[in-house]
Design a protein around this motif. Sequence first.
Motif, mmCIF file in Angstrom:
data_model
loop_
_atom_site.group_PDB
_atom_site.id
_atom_site.type_symbol
_atom_site.label_atom_id
_atom_site.label_comp_id
_atom_site.label_asym_id
_atom_site.label_seq_id
_atom_site.Cartn_x
_atom_site.Cartn_y
_atom_site.Cartn_z
ATOM 1 N N PHE A 78 0.795 -1.227 0.000
ATOM 2 C CA PHE A 78 0.000 0.000 0.000
ATOM 3 C C PHE A 78 0.831 1.283 0.000
ATOM 4 O O PHE A 78 0.272 2.367 -0.191
ATOM 5 N N ILE A 79 2.151 1.190 0.206
ATOM 6 C CA ILE A 79 2.986 2.399 0.215
ATOM 7 C C ILE A 79 4.091 2.316 -0.834
ATOM 8 O O ILE A 79 4.202 3.179 -1.711
ATOM 9 N N ILE A 80 4.898 1.256 -0.764
ATOM 10 C CA ILE A 80 6.097 1.188 -1.609
ATOM 11 C C ILE A 80 5.745 0.875 -3.056
ATOM 12 O O ILE A 80 6.172 1.576 -3.984
ATOM 13 N N LEU A 81 4.962 -0.180 -3.281
ATOM 14 C CA LEU A 81 4.639 -0.592 -4.646
ATOM 15 C C LEU A 81 3.859 0.487 -5.411
ATOM 16 O O LEU A 81 4.216 0.818 -6.551
ATOM 17 N N PRO A 82 2.813 1.062 -4.829
ATOM 18 C CA PRO A 82 2.128 2.146 -5.559
ATOM 19 C C PRO A 82 3.030 3.352 -5.832
ATOM 20 O O PRO A 82 2.890 3.992 -6.881
ATOM 21 N N ARG A 83 3.942 3.654 -4.921
ATOM 22 C CA ARG A 83 4.864 4.760 -5.172
ATOM 23 C C ARG A 83 5.749 4.446 -6.371
ATOM 24 O O ARG A 83 6.002 5.310 -7.220
ATOM 25 N N LYS A 84 6.266 3.219 -6.436
ATOM 26 C CA LYS A 84 7.117 2.819 -7.560
ATOM 27 C C LYS A 84 6.344 2.862 -8.875
ATOM 28 O O LYS A 84 6.884 3.222 -9.918
ATOM 29 N N GLN A 85 5.066 2.484 -8.813
ATOM 30 C CA GLN A 85 4.244 2.457 -10.027
ATOM 31 C C GLN A 85 3.496 3.765 -10.255
ATOM 32 O O GLN A 85 2.738 3.871 -11.222
ATOM 33 N N GLN A 86 3.711 4.714 -9.335
ATOM 34 C CA GLN A 86 3.086 6.039 -9.431
ATOM 35 C C GLN A 86 1.568 5.929 -9.562
ATOM 36 O O GLN A 86 0.934 6.595 -10.381
ATOM 37 N N GLN A 87 0.992 5.058 -8.732
ATOM 38 C CA GLN A 87 -0.449 4.806 -8.810
ATOM 39 C C GLN A 87 -1.246 5.510 -7.717
ATOM 40 O O GLN A 87 -2.459 5.425 -7.689
ATOM 41 N N GLN A 88 -0.565 6.159 -6.749
ATOM 42 C CA GLN A 88 -1.317 6.823 -5.699
ATOM 43 C C GLN A 88 -0.600 8.100 -5.289
ATOM 44 O O GLN A 88 0.587 8.274 -5.522
ATOM 45 N N SER A 89 -1.330 8.990 -4.666
ATOM 46 C CA SER A 89 -0.760 10.249 -4.206
ATOM 47 C C SER A 89 -0.032 10.055 -2.891
ATOM 48 O O SER A 89 -0.222 9.062 -2.196
ATOM 49 N N SER A 90 0.802 11.015 -2.562
ATOM 50 C CA SER A 90 1.543 10.938 -1.307
ATOM 51 C C SER A 90 0.614 11.002 -0.106
ATOM 52 O O SER A 90 0.935 10.487 0.965
ATOM 53 N N SER A 91 -0.555 11.637 -0.274
ATOM 54 C CA SER A 91 -1.499 11.731 0.841
ATOM 55 C C SER A 91 -2.018 10.357 1.248
ATOM 56 O O SER A 91 -2.273 10.104 2.430
ATOM 57 N N THR A 92 -2.149 9.453 0.290
ATOM 58 C CA THR A 92 -2.589 8.086 0.613
ATOM 59 C C THR A 92 -1.527 7.360 1.428
ATOM 60 O O THR A 92 -1.837 6.674 2.406
ATOM 61 N N ALA A 93 -0.261 7.520 1.040
ATOM 62 C CA ALA A 93 0.836 6.914 1.806
ATOM 63 C C ALA A 93 0.892 7.483 3.213
ATOM 64 O O ALA A 93 1.102 6.747 4.184
ATOM 65 N N LEU A 94 0.688 8.794 3.334
ATOM 66 C CA LEU A 94 0.664 9.419 4.656
ATOM 67 C C LEU A 94 -0.469 8.866 5.502
ATOM 68 O O LEU A 94 -0.295 8.605 6.706
ATOM 69 N N LEU A 95 -1.628 8.672 4.896
ATOM 70 C CA LEU A 95 -2.786 8.160 5.626
ATOM 71 C C LEU A 95 -2.530 6.745 6.129
ATOM 72 O O LEU A 95 -2.820 6.426 7.282
ATOM 73 N N ILE A 96 -1.990 5.898 5.264
ATOM 74 C CA ILE A 96 -1.728 4.506 5.670
ATOM 75 C C ILE A 96 -0.616 4.447 6.712
ATOM 76 O O ILE A 96 -0.708 3.712 7.699
ATOM 77 N N GLY A 97 0.439 5.240 6.484
ATOM 78 C CA GLY A 97 1.553 5.214 7.426
ATOM 79 C C GLY A 97 1.198 5.794 8.773
ATOM 80 O O GLY A 97 1.346 5.132 9.813
#
Length: 429
Positions: A78-97
């Motif tokens: 939910f954080i690393i793979l979508p970031r690598k594939q540019q499939q989600q915004s940074s706000s989503t990573a912040l929310l999950i983290g």
Amino acid sequence: MTTSSPTLLQSIGRWVGHNILYSESLAYDQRLPCLTFTLAGGNYGLLAPELKFWLALGTCLLLGAIYSTILSCVMYKFIILPRKQQQQSSSTALLIGFGFIVPLCVVYPYYGLPFFLIKNKVIKFLFGIASLTTAFRCLEAVFGFLPKHVDESLWNVIVYNAFPVECKFDQHGAIKSTWANVAHYVRNFGVWMCVLGMYCSLLVGYDYKLYPTEEELGLSDALDNVLNWHQLANNFSIAILFQIYLTTFGCAINVATSLVGLTQIPMMLNPMFESTSLSDFWGRRWNLVVHGFLKRGVYKPVRTKYSRLAAATAAFLASGFFHEWLLGVMLYPDYDSVGDCTPPTCYRPGYGRNTLFFVWNAILIGIEYAVGGAVVFKMLKTHLPLTIFSLLVTSTALPVAHWFTNDYVRSDFFLDGQLGWPIIVRLDE
């Protein structure tokens, strides 16, 4: 049916606590001397290391690895793979983290410790370390500052998060250890265990306080002791003890991880006696594992927008906050059936002083940034022996070191830890 499941889980937890983590056996030092002798009119005994202590630490390390592996899978998906594939915004990573993984890491030990009935403070401390490292490595993933090659596969992320040390990676994955590495770590561990045992043998007769000092009831009492010579002597002796402790535990974990085929960075590089500046002490020598995740999880994200002093201050504040949290985990009390606290875990720490200690060091780092390049400091560094200059460097923090160390001394943390070392104790006291 609804009530049987918790009872079953509680039974499993108690069984693991009693039979694998040895919760009752390790609550107190119950060892008997394996060798006795007389010296200078006193009777002394040699206490052998308690095997159960190391088995419990190994089990705790395994439980932490399992816990970290589960969160690593969440982190990767939910954080690393979508970031690598540019499939989600940074706000989503912040929310999950910040909304899931970090809060879970904060609360997990407070449920895990009573579940497994853990009472030994050193084992409690290590139990909390798994959550701590996972939380900060989650921040590294959220802000995109994981070490090179770690994010290249799920397995790399699992290995990176599994242990409270920092494993090395290259383009092929985790760098493999050799039997020569294993022999090196085993030898180092044996040497440092003996060194720690000898040093504890000197301090245990004084209850780890060379000089008695007044109990600090509040911040004003802590400030009054800043220039107390007895307190300074105590601070210096415990600072050395912490260095030996971290070095020894680092070697022990290195033995475990090298046996499963992994290589790691060292935890300590003799900071008390070889540091050339405070930046060198905190950034390149003292607890490099903590330095690594603070640098990548706090310093670098802040540094992208603010000055290096602001980033360093943020890292020291984060260090103060998580050390306060670790105190809460380590000293989380045990309660009996009627809700009363049972010894030996009824000590109440002085919250806030750990943070003040790290704020003081942030101020010192700021002063170093401003005047560290002055001619007088360059002359001292050039003409003084390294050990003397290093002691001068560390002395800048020594007057307030008890803000950090006193809770460990007064809560009998080191008495719980001495179960793992061969120590000599006086028998006729």
